[in-house]
Design an enzyme around this catalytic site. Structure first.
Site, mmCIF file in Angstrom:
data_model
loop_
_atom_site.group_PDB
_atom_site.id
_atom_site.type_symbol
_atom_site.label_atom_id
_atom_site.label_comp_id
_atom_site.label_asym_id
_atom_site.label_seq_id
_atom_site.Cartn_x
_atom_site.Cartn_y
_atom_site.Cartn_z
ATOM 1 C CB THR A 137 -5.400 -12.562 -1.490
ATOM 2 O OG1 THR A 137 -4.382 -11.737 -2.043
ATOM 3 C CG2 THR A 137 -5.329 -13.939 -2.089
ATOM 4 C CG HIS A 181 -2.059 -1.106 0.824
ATOM 5 N ND1 HIS A 181 -2.676 -1.208 -0.401
ATOM 6 C CD2 HIS A 181 -2.507 -2.145 1.554
ATOM 7 C CE1 HIS A 181 -3.475 -2.247 -0.407
ATOM 8 N NE2 HIS A 181 -3.393 -2.845 0.769
HETATM 9 N N1 PXP Z 1 -0.659 -12.751 3.130
HETATM 10 C C1 PXP Z 1 -1.168 -12.854 1.888
HETATM 11 C C2 PXP Z 1 -0.956 -14.122 1.136
HETATM 12 C C3 PXP Z 1 -1.843 -11.784 1.288
HETATM 13 O O1 PXP Z 1 -2.343 -11.892 0.044
HETATM 14 C C4 PXP Z 1 -1.950 -10.567 2.003
HETATM 15 C C5 PXP Z 1 -2.613 -9.385 1.361
HETATM 16 O O2 PXP Z 1 -1.838 -8.918 0.323
HETATM 17 C C6 PXP Z 1 -1.388 -10.505 3.285
HETATM 18 C C7 PXP Z 1 -0.773 -11.614 3.845
HETATM 19 C C8 PXP Z 1 -1.438 -9.254 4.109
HETATM 20 O O3 PXP Z 1 -2.771 -9.000 4.438
HETATM 21 P P1 PXP Z 1 -3.132 -7.629 5.170
HETATM 22 O O4 PXP Z 1 -2.768 -6.527 4.237
HETATM 23 O O5 PXP Z 1 -4.600 -7.761 5.420
HETATM 24 O O6 PXP Z 1 -2.326 -7.601 6.443
#
Ligand code: PXP
Length: 256
Positions: free
Chosen positions: A101, A10
């Site tokens: 995802t 991000h």
């Molecule tokens: N693990 C995987 C495989 C993901 O696709 C994501 C999101 O990109 C994350 C971890 C991190 O998720 P979050 O941004 O909700 O912490």
């Protein structure tokens, strides 16, 4: 110690909003490392909505910690990953219309493809982690591939609305974690983890790595990225201390 992988996608989302060069994902990665990140995670999506090819190349060249490349199994992305040879790839399903995802891989249905891709990365000594839901039938299929590492999708746990639902999702994660321990499968977890819900996930038996993005980058807007990462690191260290104390208590009980 449980590894913290910080997902910096991000930072690129913000950079792309103006199409310029700031904020720089590489600089963000350096700040995350200073805050205690053990690895940096990026997802090179097929629509390139945040991280771009050049970001990944710069990170691979410039990082002092391992790079975990999340990617779909699409041919051109796999080719890119194979040429890059990051420390780790995490294979994820990808739908263009999704915000993030949304579910784990269907290893059963895509066994042939996932096996072939895993073998290509394993041949280059790249660790292959498979992003799966905490579902024992999917986990059984992982054993048919050459990967012995999974990232459990914690999204359903993180999004649970009631206490009962949260408990149910946590139990699924614990059962999946125990299954991984019993079958020699390295255990990672991630998705939707934040400063409030991560403590329980740190108690999963045999957990080795968490990958966290959105909550850390969101907090960094107010406190800076280094501090946001070090706050998460402190929370994780607290959980390790808690675990040691619990084990010592259990030993004391056994000795009585
Ligand atoms: N693990 C995987 C495989 C993901 O696709 C994501 C999101 O990109 C994350 C971890 C991190 O998720 P979050 O941004 O909700 O912490």
């Amino acid at each position: 110690m449980i590894h913290l992988g910080v997902n910096i996608d991000h930072v690129a989302t913000l950079r792309n909003a103006r199409g310029g060069i700031e904020p720089s994902p590489l600089f963000a990665a350096e700040c995350a490392v200073l805050g205690g990140a053990d690895s940096i995670t990026v997802h090179l999506r097929e629509d390139r909505r945040h991280i771009l090819d050049n970001d990944v190349t710069l990170l691979k060249e410039g990082l002092s910690v391992p790079l975990n490349l999340e990617m779909s199994v699409s041919e051109d992305i796999v080719e890119f990953g194979l040429a890059l040879e990051p420390y780790q790839v995490t294979l994820v399903p990808e739908r263009r219309e999704e915000q993030t995802t949304e579910s784990g891989l269907d290893v059963i249905r895509n066994l042939k493809e996932i096996t072939a891709i895993s073998e290509k990365f394993r041949a280059k000594s790249v660790r292959v982690s498979l992003f799966v839901d905490p579902d024992l039938t999917q986990l059984q299929a992982v054993l048919k591939t050459s990967s012995r590492c999974v990232e459990l999708h914690t999204g359903a746990y993180s999004n649970a609305k009631s206490h009962a639902e949260k408990e149910k999702e946590l139990k699924r994660l614990v059962d999946a974690a125990l299954w991984c321990n019993n079958h020699g499968v390295r255990l990672h977890a991630g998705h939707g983890l934040n400063y409030h819900n991560t403590f329980d996930i740190l108690q999963l038996p045999g957990i080795r790595e968490l990958n966290i993005g959105h909550s850390i980058i969101s907090r960094s807007v107010f406190v800076g990225l280094k501090k946001a990462v070090s706050d998460m690191r402190a929370l994780m260290n607290q959980a390790s201390t808690h675990e040691v104390i619990e084990k010592a208590r259990a030993l004391q009980q056994d000795n009585k």
